[in-house]
Scaffold this active site. Sequence first.
Site, PDB file in Angstrom:
ATOM      1  N   HIS A  34       0.845  -1.203   0.000  1.00  0.00           N
ATOM      2  CA  HIS A  34       0.000   0.000   0.000  1.00  0.00           C
ATOM      3  C   HIS A  34       0.879   1.251   0.000  1.00  0.00           C
ATOM      4  O   HIS A  34       0.630   2.197  -0.745  1.00  0.00           O
ATOM      5  CB  HIS A  34      -0.874   0.057   1.262  1.00  0.00           C
ATOM      6  N   LYS A  58     -16.677  -7.317   5.745  1.00  0.00           N
ATOM      7  CA  LYS A  58     -15.641  -8.168   6.334  1.00  0.00           C
ATOM      8  C   LYS A  58     -15.518  -7.824   7.821  1.00  0.00           C
ATOM      9  O   LYS A  58     -15.729  -6.684   8.215  1.00  0.00           O
ATOM     10  CB  LYS A  58     -14.282  -7.894   5.678  1.00  0.00           C
ATOM     11  N   ARG A 107      -1.733  -5.974  -8.558  1.00  0.00           N
ATOM     12  CA  ARG A 107      -0.500  -6.709  -8.274  1.00  0.00           C
ATOM     13  C   ARG A 107      -0.271  -7.799  -9.294  1.00  0.00           C
ATOM     14  O   ARG A 107       0.835  -8.076  -9.702  1.00  0.00           O
ATOM     15  CB  ARG A 107      -0.579  -7.349  -6.872  1.00  0.00           C
ATOM     16  N   SER A 145      -3.062  -7.741   2.731  1.00  0.00           N
ATOM     17  CA  SER A 145      -3.388  -7.606   4.159  1.00  0.00           C
ATOM     18  C   SER A 145      -3.853  -8.950   4.713  1.00  0.00           C
ATOM     19  O   SER A 145      -3.533  -9.313   5.852  1.00  0.00           O
ATOM     20  CB  SER A 145      -4.484  -6.559   4.358  1.00  0.00           C
TER      21      SER A 145
HETATM   22  O1  PNS Z   1      -9.006  -2.947   0.008  1.00  0.00           O
HETATM   23  P1  PNS Z   1     -10.235  -3.491  -0.675  1.00  0.00           P
HETATM   24  O2  PNS Z   1     -11.021  -4.350   0.286  1.00  0.00           O
HETATM   25  O3  PNS Z   1      -9.924  -4.192  -1.968  1.00  0.00           O
HETATM   26  O4  PNS Z   1     -11.154  -2.210  -1.050  1.00  0.00           O
HETATM   27  C1  PNS Z   1     -12.415  -2.391  -1.649  1.00  0.00           C
HETATM   28  C2  PNS Z   1     -13.161  -1.047  -1.705  1.00  0.00           C
HETATM   29  C3  PNS Z   1     -13.245  -0.406  -0.335  1.00  0.00           C
HETATM   30  C4  PNS Z   1     -12.431  -0.094  -2.646  1.00  0.00           C
HETATM   31  C5  PNS Z   1     -14.593  -1.339  -2.271  1.00  0.00           C
HETATM   32  O5  PNS Z   1     -15.179  -2.359  -1.540  1.00  0.00           O
HETATM   33  C6  PNS Z   1     -15.513  -0.122  -2.227  1.00  0.00           C
HETATM   34  O6  PNS Z   1     -15.333   0.810  -2.973  1.00  0.00           O
HETATM   35  N1  PNS Z   1     -16.514  -0.155  -1.330  1.00  0.00           N
HETATM   36  C7  PNS Z   1     -17.437   0.946  -1.136  1.00  0.00           C
HETATM   37  C8  PNS Z   1     -18.847   0.596  -1.611  1.00  0.00           C
HETATM   38  C9  PNS Z   1     -18.975   0.784  -3.097  1.00  0.00           C
HETATM   39  O7  PNS Z   1     -18.845   1.881  -3.625  1.00  0.00           O
HETATM   40  N2  PNS Z   1     -19.249  -0.317  -3.798  1.00  0.00           N
HETATM   41  C10 PNS Z   1     -19.350  -0.358  -5.234  1.00  0.00           C
HETATM   42  C11 PNS Z   1     -17.981  -0.568  -5.858  1.00  0.00           C
HETATM   43  S1  PNS Z   1     -18.117  -0.781  -7.572  1.00  0.00           S
END
Ligand code: PNS
Length: 187
Positions: A34, A58, A107, A145
């Site tokens: 990150h 989660k 990645r 993570s």
């Molecule tokens: O670190 P992560 O878990 O891969 O992050 C995922 C994240 C937080 C970017 C994604 O779950 C998110 O944007 N959640 C917010 C809700 C949302 O907007 N959902 C639609 C995404 S297309």
Amino acid sequence: MQFAPLPPDPYNPFDVNTVRAIYPGTFDPLTNGHLDLIARGSKIFDHLVIAILNNSEKQPLFPVRERVEMITEATREFGNISVSTFDGLLVEFARQQQAQALLRGIRAISDYEYEFQMALMNRRLAPQLETVFMMPAEKYSYVSSRLIREVFRLGGSVEGLVPPMVIQRLQARISIDPAGDLPRSPK
Ligand code: PNS
């Protein structure tokens, strides 16, 4: 083929020539992968907002407050980074922040499908908001993570893969929650 000029950008209505980007994620915990991406993003964007999802489905190991503290500490030296939390739709948070771009890391090919779906859904919801993908250094290409939590919990070393203060926080948290079966951490 001709391209029509883009319509006025609601995220940047004054047409100011600065780019504000959001780097969203769960960051449970922050890894050196990150941080590598944050360093790259801070070079190409004028301002980068690191946005921690607050209401993830989660069960996080670290409460969001601790994740904010870790990221704030690790990014203190950058002059153009802020740390925030958000609930609900990412595009809505980006609109509130007047951001023009989302930053995500890729990645490996295995990340691609999920990222592609998210980027296209976000584009559908907010067509002016661009998703920009960057690759972390190869040495972090396998770091996640989830793996950090698992390896640390099972007694393996995660040195060099997360900042030293994250290791200290892991030690403190895993001693509270050794099996990872405590109820959801408080926010
Ligand atoms: O670190 P992560 O878990 O891969 O992050 C995922 C994240 C937080 C970017 C994604 O779950 C998110 O944007 N959640 C917010 C809700 C949302 O907007 N959902 C639609 C995404 S297309």
